[in-house]
Design a protein around this motif. Sequence first.
Motif: not given
Length: 373
Positions: A233-240, A258-265
């Motif tokens: 998920c990009v930026g500050g996105e919390m919906h994962e 490979h799932y990285l989830g919310a708010s990824v750098d």
Amino acid sequence: MTLQEGKTLPAEIEGLALAVTEEHYRVQPDLMERYGQAGFNKSKRDTAYTLHYLAESVQMDSPSLFVHYIGWLKQLLAGYGLTEADIRLKLELILGRVEAGERDESTDRTIRILEMGIARTAEPAEVPSFLAEDRPLGRESVEYLDALLSGDRAGAYALVDLLFERGESVRDIYAYIFQASQYEVGRLWQTQQISVADEHYCTAVTQSAMSRLYTAWIGSGHKSNSKVLVSACVGGEMHEIGLRMLTDVFEMEGWDTHYLGASVDEDELMNLILRRRADIVALSATMTFHVHLMKKLIVNLRADERSANVLILVGGLPFNVDPSLWTRIGADGYAPDAGGALLEAERMMRGRASRRRRDEGQPAVEGGHELGS
Ligand code: B12
């Protein structure tokens, strides 16, 4: 005054939100008596929020993003006793400022989008329930949500176990039980029928129900197809959760995921794409004001020769609101849901393979971009 992306945009939005709120309080002086400085601050914050949606809609040249937001806002604010006239007044004040301000190439577009938003306030905004007995697994989805809303986690698990044991596919359980009930939870929260705590509880139980199910299906003859998916998920996105569902569906079909989830750098994502030699990167955004960050990320991925050829699949709420949005941010594909994403990924992979065959012997310059195909 411009609502185009740039270093000054946040300051522009803050400045405009303050000016509009001050004008609003001048037009309706009783507001200060009724709500005080705290009310003023809240109103200014809400105005800035609206302006972020407007700015994204302008930058992406996507009126439907803003129009959809106004429908959502209308339903949300109805719960607080605010009417369509209140929303219209705020939008008209913004419009007045835009018309009176400095002009640039986005001004006409901004005005047109604001006028469409104003027109939207006059239309009904009620969203019907996402659960109905006549939908696939409709009765079971109602039962599942009832269990969640009555705090019966064990009952919710038992229902999911029953569905799995009777042979319902995990994909159907995801789509018709988990996704549908999450959408309904959102609607109930928005219309103030449940609290934020209720939403958190439902979400937490559904996340754990997905994990329980994972251990059941991952053991049952999982075969690799050697294709690699990285999802984030990009930026500050919390919906994962949606992206997690999508990732699981790919894994069920043999993808190495490979799932990285919310708010990824961004740098971390880049490292993983390279380390895992990703065929496809799946990017998710739910909040409309994250779309420009996704666009920027895609530009950066394309600009780096190490990741220039990775195929990029995008999705999430704004892309479902405007199904042509993906073509404007440089992605290779889009799908409205997890099942559709798998088909789209296969199409993208076939496209890349046929371009490679065609280009054999020539310098590798393609990046899998067949926008609009
Ligand atoms: C749970 C939830 C949260 C949780 C998320 C927890 C988590 N771990 O994910 C929390 C509490 C963090 C949260 C926060 C907020 N939320 Co919220 N949230 C929800 C809720 C109820 C469910 C989300 C969900 O699980 N959906 C189920 C999944 C399966 O569906 P999905 O995301 O659409 O995914 C599918 C497709 O979109 C697609 N897809 C998704 N990603 C991708 C990617 C690719 C590549 C592809 C191809 C496809 C694809 O496939 C998925 C699977 O089929 C929704 C309601 C809703 N309608 O979704 C609101 C909702 C999204 N939230 C909303 C809001 C307003 C917020 C907040 C602003 C609230 C606040 N005041 O703080 C914040 C913003 C946080 C942020 N910066 O991101 C609004 C957004 C409204 C709008 N107009 O934009 C919604 C719609 C609720 C509502 N009805 O008002 N939220």
